[in-house]
Design a protein around this motif. Structure first.
Motif: not given
Length: 729
Positions: A142-144, A234-236, A260-264, A324-332
């Motif tokens: 979620a942080l990523a 910041w991470v720890p 987690a992102i909802e909580d953040l 759990a993996y993070s989607v950083l961006r989608a690009v065409e």
């Protein structure tokens, strides 16, 4: 109440009276007050939380400077309250899933670990995040994900004084922003020099100074999460604050990144199953291409079954199941669709087509790396083509982010269902929504965030869904979207015309603990730790409009600002006067049940319920109405369950939450006398908890059209409802 009087009876009466000054019984006035607290708009409340957090950090820093001390958080002291901060109330042996015991070697301040620590070095970046010994890949994912949206991480990292070692964060829980203050003490995996054996000391030529500089002065010595940039903290520290929010580090083992992102952020997460996507082109254009604009994404697939292969560590082209993996961006780019993804471990990547250094990266395609913002390296970040993305991931977590053009209204209720076995259907609880003008709407049904008090959350795990009707019409207009079993919430997105709507809820539950789970837990739990968890449970449940505060007064602390500047004799006099006034108000407010009025008039009540909490025992239903005028601002994302490398436990994420108050007052004398030891906390499991869940309906609409949300409970009408069912059949 039991008629026998213990030696603590007088003291308890005094505490109950004191509590009444801040926590009155649910009269008409207090329901209105609770509704304002429960229906906070995200945007307005966010600003208040930011200001409160900054003020508290400033006050703490000034006091520490006056005393020439660094800040030590007595509420979450890793050094002197180690066991509670690490494990809280460990689950009993019959709890599903593995129990992980954490064994850090030492506790050090950030200034001891790093030569020149800095909270951010060139801002927050997904490559800063490296998972440690804790199974919280879902939170780090979620942080990523959030770090790809500019300014999101910085927003909830509100205030700090790095010299003093005090940091302030805010998190969204249930319907409100919560301030969390921590110090900079962190668990490390490197022991003190004196604790080394002879051979280990010999590696450092028996030189303590050399050992401290080379082994203990590095972010790699951190036991839990760390940053990929040495000296960055910041991470720890965010991970520590999130652990404090939920009571301990072990509470973070296993979960969903979207939650987690909802909580953040205060956003709303939906679980999308790739095999259910109807039009993949539409999903690409209308969903993934909007990543990091008004929505965030994560992805996962289930653990692989190793019974045939015998390989417990099998991967799908380098991808781990149950992680759990993070989607950083989608690009065409040049007609191809690419998705950039990150593993929160900071290593172990996709090895299929378009992976780092794969044969697809011909000279013709190398310029695409710049467009994708990617470079080769074993840093956990990788590229997948869209078709491979859909083929390999089972689950996509999408979190909607709300800006200041949105408003949120809510209502929370303690719901009692039919005991098992009973028909699976609707009829235990409904909510009403009134909209003054047409608006886009996101409707969320959720239970409380139980992570803090999960070990005592009851014997059941709950699932639920809902159907929405326009009032007085017979065809539903929308149903809640499918979700994961035992998820914290379900939701629906729809455009609503002005008018009144009814939300019918269907509840389902799985009994996963034995009847004596509480007794078994208490064999190993410290009473002090148990009391802290009971307090957090009562505080969370108090958001419900029909929560019986007097029943839980012994678990609800009196806020310091209520006590401030007054001695106990003054407070006791005020409490006695308030209790007498309250008694008179309750007697004056007694009237026919709201459910009876609704049945007779076929219209919802026009004001919040005013009957005392014991009305449930007198028959009839209870209805509650809330009008909210709040506004949200937030975002969210998503991610999956277990992490084989670090002990994620997906089964930790959801379960029922119970309470021994309200609906069962008739049995209070016999049951509670047995369940409590003198005046202390309950020591026996309460069968009534099996049928109780706390539910809230949150309605997000455009700010120009804030919704009014009400709630109605079934009570003592089982025969009538059964008659309706038989008549229909």
């Amino acid at each position: 109440m039991a008629k026998s009087k213990s030696k603590h009876h007088k003291a308890r009466k005094t505490r109950l009276a004191q509590a009444a000054t801040e926590r009155p019984q649910p009269t008409q006035a207090s329901f209105l007050q609770e509704q304002k607290r429960g229906g906070l708009l995200v945007t307005d409340e966010l600003q208040k939380a930011l200001e409160e957090c900054k003020t508290r950090v400033t006050q703490i820093a000034a006091d520490c400077r006056r005393r020439n001390r660094k800040f030590r958080d007595n509420e979450f002291d890793l050094e002197f309250d180690r066991s509670r901060c690490l494990h809280g109330l460990p689950p009993s042996s019959d709890f599903p899933g593995p129990r992980v015991v954490y064994t850090p070697s030492d506790v050090q301040r950030a200034t001891q670990i790093f030569e020149n620590p800095s909270f951010f070095i060139n801002g927050a970046d997904s490559n800063d995040i490296v998972q440690g010994a804790l199974g919280d890949c879902w939170f780090l994912s979620a942080l990523a994900t959030m770090s790809t949206a500019k300014g999101l991480v910085e927003k909830f990292c509100v205030a700090r004084d790095e010299q003093i070692g005090v940091y302030g964060f805010i998190f969204f829980r249930d319907t409100a922003w919560v301030t969390v203050i921590i110090d900079d003490l962190l668990f490390t995996s490197i022991p003190k020099f004196e604790e080394l054996n002879h051979a280990e000391k010999q590696l450092y030529h028996h030189d303590k100074e050399t050992y401290n500089k080379s082994a203990r002065k590095s972010g790699k010595s951190l036991y839990f999460a760390k940053s990929g940039t040495n000296g960055e903290t910041w991470v720890p520290l965010i991970e520590k604050a999130y652990a404090k929010l939920h009571g301990n580090y072990a509470a973070l083992s296993g979960g969903e990144a979207g939650e987690a992102i909802e909580d953040l952020t205060g956003g709303v997460t939906s679980f999308i199953f790739t095999k259910d996507i109807l039009d993949i082109d539409k999903f690409w254009n209308e969903e993934l291409l909007r990543a990091n604009q008004d929505r965030l994404f994560g992805c996962a697939f289930d653990n692989l079954d190793s019974t045939r292969s015998g390989d417990a560590f099998a991967t799908v082209n380098g991808l781990m199941g149950g992680h759990a993996y993070s989607v950083l961006r989608a690009v065409e780019y040049k007609g191809k669709r690419f998705v950039v993804i990150r593993n929160p471990w900071g290593r172990t990547e996709w090895t299929g087509p378009w992976s780092d250094g794969s044969k697809e990266w011909t000279p013709e395609w190398l310029p695409a790396l710049q467009a994708l913002g990617h470079s080769f390296g074993d840093d956990g970040e990788f590229i997948m083509e869209y078709k491979d993305f859909l083929e390999n991931w089972d689950q996509i977590d999408r979190t909607l982010l709300f800006d200041s053009s949105w408003a949120m209204s809510s209502q929370w209720l303690k719901v009692t269902t039919h005991p098992l076995p009973s028909a699976w259907g609707f009829g235990d609880v409904s909510f009403t929504i009134s909209l003054p003008t047409a608006s886009e709407a996101v409707i969320v049904l959720s239970k409380l965030d139980e992570r803090y008090f999960q070990p005592i959350s009851g014997r059941c795990r709950w699932s639920f869904d809902f159907v929405i009707f326009r009032k007085a019409e017979t065809q539903p207009i929308v149903t809640s979207s499918p979700s994961l079993p035992y998820s914290r919430s379900v939701n629906a997105e729809i455009f609503l015309e002005a008018g009144d709507y009814v939300v019918h809820v269907r509840l389902d539950r799985d009994v996963f603990r034995p009847p004596n789970y509480l007794e078994k837990g208490l064999e190993n739990w410290k009473e002090r730790d148990y009391a802290r968890v009971l307090t957090e449970k009562a505080k969370s449940q108090s958001i419900a409009s029909n929560f019986n505060r007097s029943d839980e007064a012994h678990n609800l602390p009196i806020p310091l600002d209520v006590l401030a500047g007054q001695d106990l004799s003054v407070l006791e006099a005020k409490a006695a006067a308030a209790a007498e006034k309250l008694k008179k108000e309750q007697e004056a407010l007694k009237r026919p049940s709201e459910m009876e009025q609704m049945t007779a008039t076929d219209t919802p009540p026009t004001e919040p319920a005013t009957a005392p909490a014991s009305a449930d025992a007198e028959g009839g239903g209870t209805a509650f109405n809330e009008e909210a005028t709040l506004h949200p601002k937030g975002c969210a994302g998503k991610g999956p369950p277990a992490d084989e490398g670090s002990g994620d436990d997906a089964s930790d994420s959801n379960s029922n939450e119970g309470d021994d108050s309200g609906e069962h007052d008739k049995e209070e004398g016999s049951m509670k006398a047995d369940a409590r030891s003198d005046d202390g906390p309950p020591h026996k499991s309460d069968p009534a908890e099996d049928d109780v869940v706390f539910l809230g309906l949150r309605v997000y609409t455009k700010k120009a059209s804030p919704a009014t949300v009400g709630g109605q409970l079934r009570h003592e009408m089982a025969t009538s409802f059964a008659g309706l069912a038989i008549e229909h059949l």
